[in-house]
Design an enzyme around this catalytic site. Structure first.
Site, PDB file in Angstrom:
ATOM      1  N   ASP A  12      10.874 -13.526 -26.368  1.00 22.50           N
ATOM      2  CA  ASP A  12      10.432 -13.130 -25.037  1.00 22.50           C
ATOM      3  C   ASP A  12      11.371 -13.620 -23.947  1.00 22.50           C
ATOM      4  OD1 ASP A  12       8.374 -12.397 -26.683  1.00 22.50           O
ATOM      5  OD2 ASP A  12       6.785 -13.182 -25.417  1.00 22.50           O
ATOM      6  N   ARG A  92       1.697 -26.835 -20.684  1.00 24.81           N
ATOM      7  CA  ARG A  92       2.047 -25.930 -19.593  1.00 24.81           C
ATOM      8  C   ARG A  92       2.126 -26.593 -18.220  1.00 24.81           C
ATOM      9  NH1 ARG A  92       4.402 -23.744 -23.437  1.00 24.81           N
ATOM     10  NH2 ARG A  92       3.583 -21.808 -24.305  1.00 24.81           N
ATOM     11  N   ASP A 121      -1.434 -18.372 -20.993  1.00 25.47           N
ATOM     12  CA  ASP A 121      -0.333 -19.146 -20.440  1.00 25.47           C
ATOM     13  C   ASP A 121       0.107 -18.666 -19.062  1.00 25.47           C
ATOM     14  OD1 ASP A 121      -0.134 -21.065 -22.373  1.00 25.47           O
ATOM     15  OD2 ASP A 121       1.418 -20.043 -23.521  1.00 25.47           O
ATOM     16  N   SER A 173       4.434 -14.900 -33.244  1.00 23.77           N
ATOM     17  CA  SER A 173       5.159 -15.807 -32.361  1.00 23.77           C
ATOM     18  C   SER A 173       4.715 -17.233 -32.613  1.00 23.77           C
ATOM     19  CB  SER A 173       4.922 -15.438 -30.894  1.00 23.77           C
ATOM     20  OG  SER A 173       3.571 -15.644 -30.539  1.00 23.77           O
TER      21      SER A 173
END
Length: 396
Positions: A12, A92, A121, A173
């Protein structure tokens, strides 16, 4: 325009870097947070420069991650929906903190990330960034570009010579840090399908784990782990050690269907070996040292705390308020837990504390220990009063 991109080097963000240059004419500064990915950090930095970044910054945040984010979170013993130890969620806000900081240092107008428009996210990155810098501009390519999925992105990467790890044969992923590895997407989107046996990075297949159990002792002081098997370690070194010990016994795998904050159900597979030991070890010491009502209050508030962190509100007044409570209670969590690891399982084999509230004489069936059993009669009758009144009323 100058943009700071949260860059992992995966599919990504590799495509996003190129896309920002082409679509926005942007000068892209790639930022990679080292929170335990190992050699991937330097590989990502080099790859970012090769893909067109004007600058690639990699920062070692491992100690800060464990000390200031993982450990405070674990003082709340949080489990999202009963299973998830929040390994991605807690990373995050730290990454967002440095995205904003680097943007200010480099004079960048915007930040960008690789979170999808369907995931949690995007909320975590952006809410955290706005909490720290209200006027920051955020570019979320997944909400703008024409790609409909990772299959098209893999084709794009192959066409433009961008090396990626994901392939059509293995399209799920992965996101790794010191606390856990998460797996989602692709073949994992079918909740009936068992995860591929060769997928896991941190943990050995429990069926292939040692045939003899292993014992590990974790020492806690004021709510945080400080030593493993008698050896005092820094926060990051301690979690690394626990990951190694638990990983070889296949401890810490979780496969669940969770409720995303954005409104859909998602299947996620996680490995949290060291974190699983921290969770069970801390709970074992808590059982000795916490007053009953303090423990029960924390148990009531822990799911709410987990939800706040999961949803991305680390930098919020409600999380800070709950954190103050958990930090205060954690001052009593001092002691040692002995855990037994075997074939993917972890059980508490012992616990001790210099500030234990456990009184063996008081609880023993063989000693009086200062407890008058006759007192229980009045206690029971008082607690039964309302039930007796209800029963009489129901019988007219």
């Amino acid at each position: 325009m100058k943009v700071v991109l949260a860059y992992s080097g995966g599919l990504d963000t590799s495509i996003i870097l190129k896309w920002l240059i082409e679509e926005y004419g942007a000068e892209v500064i790639a930022f990679t947070a080292d929170i335990g990915q190992g050699d991937e950090v330097e590989e990502a930095r080099e790859k970012a420069l090769a893909t067109g970044a004007s600058k690639a910054i990699a920062l070692d945040l491992r100690e800060e991650f464990v000390r200031d984010f993982v450990f405070p979170m674990f003082r709340a013993a949080p489990l999202y929906e009963g299973y998830y130890l929040l390994g991605t969620s807690i990373a995050r806000p730290l990454i967002a903190k440095y995205l904003v900081q680097i943007a200010e240092q480099e004079g960048a107008e915007a930040i960008s990330h690789g979170a999808t428009g369907k995931g949690n996210d995007q909320v975590r990155f952006e809410v955290s960034a706005y909490a720290l810098k209200p006027d920051i501009k955020v570019i979320a390519p997944w909400r703008e570009w024409a790609f409909t999925g990772r299959t098209e992105m893999i084709d794009f990467a192959e066409k433009h010579g961008i090396p990626v790890v994901q392939t059509h044969a293995k399209p799920y992923s992965m996101d790794a840090n010191m606390l856990h590895v998460s797996y989602e997407g692709g073949i994992l989107e079918d909740p009936w399908a068992e995860p591929p046996a060769d997928m896991f990075l941190f943990t050995r297949n429990p069926e292939e784990a040692p045939d003899e159990p292993e014992y590990v002792e974790i020492e806690f002081e004021n709510g945080d782990a400080v030593a493993v098997n008698g050896e005092r370690l820094s926060p990051a070194a301690l979690l690394t050690r626990l990951n190694e010990i638990a990983g070889r016994h296949g401890v810490g795998r979780v496969d669940l269907v969770e409720n995303r904050f954005v409104g859909m159900k998602s299947r996620g597979v996680y490995e949290t070996p060291g974190g699983t030991l921290l969770y069970h070890g801390r709970r074992a010491v808590e059982s000795l040292t916490l007053d009953r009502e303090a423990l029960h209050l924390c148990d009531q508030l822990s799911p709410k705390y987990a939800e706040i962190v999961y949803n991305g509100f680390w930098f919020s007044p409600e999380r800070e308020a709950l954190q103050a409570l958990f930090d205060e209670v954690a001052r009593s969590v001092t002691g040692t837990a002995r855990l037994k690891l075997y074939k993917g399982g972890v059980t508490v084999a012992g616990r001790k504390s210099p500030v234990s509230l456990y009184d063996q004489k008081l609880v023993s069936f063989d000693e009086e220990g200062g407890y008058d059993q006759h007192d229980a009669e009045g206690f029971i009758k008082l607690n039964a009063l309302r039930l007796k009144a209800r029963a009489r009323a129901q019988k007219g």
